[in-house]
Design a protein around this motif. Structure first.
Motif, short mmCIF file in Angstrom:
data_model
loop_
_atom_site.label_atom_id
_atom_site.label_comp_id
_atom_site.label_asym_id
_atom_site.label_seq_id
_atom_site.Cartn_x
_atom_site.Cartn_y
_atom_site.Cartn_z
N LYS A 178 22.19 84.16 -19.51
CA LYS A 178 21.00 84.69 -19.63
C LYS A 178 21.76 86.40 -20.03
CE LYS A 178 17.79 81.24 -17.91
NZ LYS A 178 16.01 81.64 -18.93
N VAL A 179 22.13 86.82 -18.41
CA VAL A 179 22.64 88.05 -18.89
C VAL A 179 23.64 88.12 -20.50
CG1 VAL A 179 23.88 90.49 -18.15
CG2 VAL A 179 22.28 88.34 -16.24
N ILE A 180 24.53 87.30 -20.13
CA ILE A 180 25.22 87.84 -20.95
C ILE A 180 24.74 87.13 -22.86
CG2 ILE A 180 26.80 86.16 -22.39
CD1 ILE A 180 28.64 86.08 -19.77
N ASP A 181 23.75 86.58 -22.58
CA ASP A 181 23.27 86.56 -24.12
C ASP A 181 22.56 87.76 -24.55
OD1 ASP A 181 24.40 83.56 -24.44
OD2 ASP A 181 22.27 82.51 -23.97
N GLY A 182 21.73 87.75 -23.16
CA GLY A 182 20.60 89.16 -23.59
C GLY A 182 20.92 90.58 -23.80
N ALA A 183 22.61 91.15 -23.47
CA ALA A 183 22.65 92.17 -22.95
C ALA A 183 22.91 92.41 -24.68
CB ALA A 183 23.74 92.18 -22.20
N VAL A 184 22.61 93.76 -24.69
CA VAL A 184 23.77 94.49 -26.37
C VAL A 184 24.41 96.02 -25.74
CG1 VAL A 184 22.97 95.18 -28.53
CG2 VAL A 184 22.47 92.86 -27.75
N ASP A 185 25.47 95.92 -26.31
CA ASP A 185 25.46 97.30 -25.22
C ASP A 185 26.10 97.78 -23.82
OD1 ASP A 185 26.99 97.00 -27.79
OD2 ASP A 185 25.97 98.32 -29.22
N ASP A 186 25.37 96.16 -22.74
CA ASP A 186 25.33 96.85 -21.29
C ASP A 186 26.68 96.91 -20.83
OD1 ASP A 186 23.99 96.96 -18.12
OD2 ASP A 186 21.95 96.40 -20.04
N PRO A 187 26.89 97.56 -20.06
CA PRO A 187 28.43 96.98 -19.43
C PRO A 187 27.99 96.43 -17.94
CG PRO A 187 26.71 99.46 -18.75
CD PRO A 187 26.32 99.18 -19.74
N ILE A 188 26.99 96.09 -18.41
CA ILE A 188 26.56 95.22 -17.61
C ILE A 188 26.69 93.85 -17.89
CG2 ILE A 188 23.94 94.01 -18.39
CD1 ILE A 188 23.27 93.32 -14.86
N ILE A 189 26.89 93.57 -18.89
CA ILE A 189 27.71 92.39 -19.56
C ILE A 189 29.63 91.54 -19.19
CG2 ILE A 189 28.67 93.26 -21.33
CD1 ILE A 189 27.44 90.38 -23.64
N VAL A 190 30.25 92.87 -18.97
CA VAL A 190 31.77 92.42 -18.94
C VAL A 190 31.78 92.21 -16.89
CG1 VAL A 190 33.72 93.88 -17.93
CG2 VAL A 190 32.50 94.89 -20.44
N SER A 191 30.25 92.41 -16.01
CA SER A 191 30.31 91.90 -14.72
C SER A 191 30.49 90.52 -14.83
CB SER A 191 29.40 93.43 -14.14
OG SER A 191 29.54 94.10 -13.89
N ALA A 192 29.17 90.05 -15.38
CA ALA A 192 28.57 88.78 -15.88
C ALA A 192 29.38 87.72 -15.81
CB ALA A 192 26.90 88.99 -16.81
N GLN A 193 30.29 88.57 -16.82
CA GLN A 193 31.55 87.47 -17.61
C GLN A 193 32.67 87.56 -16.95
OE1 GLN A 193 32.53 90.56 -21.75
NE2 GLN A 193 31.46 88.75 -22.81
N TRP A 194 32.78 88.33 -15.91
CA TRP A 194 33.83 88.73 -14.91
C TRP A 194 33.05 87.68 -13.79
CZ3 TRP A 194 38.60 89.95 -14.09
CH2 TRP A 194 39.54 89.70 -12.43
N ASN A 195 32.14 87.51 -13.59
CA ASN A 195 31.77 86.88 -12.33
C ASN A 195 31.81 85.17 -12.87
OD1 ASN A 195 31.82 88.78 -10.81
ND2 ASN A 195 29.33 88.88 -11.20
N LEU A 196 31.61 85.16 -14.17
CA LEU A 196 31.38 83.18 -14.70
C LEU A 196 32.35 83.13 -15.07
CD1 LEU A 196 28.78 81.36 -16.08
CD2 LEU A 196 29.54 82.47 -18.08
N ALA A 197 33.28 83.75 -15.20
CA ALA A 197 34.56 83.27 -15.03
C ALA A 197 35.41 83.23 -14.19
CB ALA A 197 35.44 84.06 -15.97
N PHE A 198 34.90 83.62 -12.69
CA PHE A 198 35.65 83.61 -11.17
C PHE A 198 34.84 82.09 -11.04
CE2 PHE A 198 35.70 83.70 -7.09
CZ PHE A 198 36.62 83.80 -6.69
N ILE A 199 33.63 82.05 -11.16
CA ILE A 199 32.34 80.35 -11.19
C ILE A 199 33.48 79.09 -11.43
CG2 ILE A 199 30.93 79.20 -10.72
CD1 ILE A 199 29.34 81.43 -10.86
N TYR A 200 33.83 79.76 -12.72
CA TYR A 200 34.67 78.34 -13.03
C TYR A 200 35.96 77.69 -12.69
CZ TYR A 200 31.15 78.07 -17.38
OH TYR A 200 29.82 76.96 -17.73
N TYR A 201 36.55 79.67 -12.46
CA TYR A 201 38.11 79.32 -11.88
C TYR A 201 38.26 78.64 -10.72
CZ TYR A 201 42.66 80.45 -9.34
OH TYR A 201 43.45 80.58 -9.35
N GLU A 202 36.54 78.99 -10.21
CA GLU A 202 36.82 78.17 -8.47
C GLU A 202 36.57 76.48 -8.99
OE1 GLU A 202 35.48 81.02 -5.13
OE2 GLU A 202 33.40 80.11 -6.89
#
Length: 90
Positions: free
Chosen positions: A66-90
Motif C-alpha cells: 500500500k505504501v509503495i502504490d500510494g507514494a509518489v516522490d516520497d523517500p518512504i517508498i525506498v524503505s518500504a521496497q527494501w523491507n518488502l524485499a527483505f521479507i521475500y528474501y527470508e
C-alpha cells in the motif's frame, strides 16, 4: 546504585508496553485513513511483531505494498521496497 537503576527500569517496562499498544492502534487508525507513514510503521509492527502486533508477514507485505502504490516522490517508498524485499528474501 545498581538496585536503584534496576528498580527504575522495571517500573518503566509496563509503560513501554502500554505505549507500544497505543501506538499500534494509532498507526492502524491513521493507516486506514491513507497516511503513508502510518502504513509504513504498521507494516514494520507486523514484520517485527512489535508495537502490540503479532508477527504476520502477510499483513506486513500488504501494508508495504500500500505504501509503495500510494507514494509518489516520497523517500518512504525506498524503505518500504527494501523491507518488502527483505521479507521475500527470508
Amino acid at each position: 546504585m545498581k538496585k536503584l537503576l534496576l528498580l527504575a527500569f522495571a517500573s518503566i517496562l509496563p509503560l513501554c508496553s502500554l505505549f507500544a499498544q497505543s501506538s499500534y492502534k494509532e498507526y492502524m487508525k491513521l493507516a486506514k485513513q491513507g497516511d503513508l507513514w502510518a502504513q509504513f510503521e504498521l507494516a514494520q509492527c507486523y514484520q517485527n511483531g512489535s508495537g502490540g502486533a503479532k508477527q504476520d508477514y502477510a499483513k506486513a507485505v500488504r501494508w508495504y505494498e500500500k505504501v509503495i502504490d500510494g507514494a509518489v516522490d516520497d523517500p518512504i517508498i525506498v524503505s518500504a521496497q527494501w523491507n518488502l524485499a527483505f521479507i521475500y528474501y527470508e
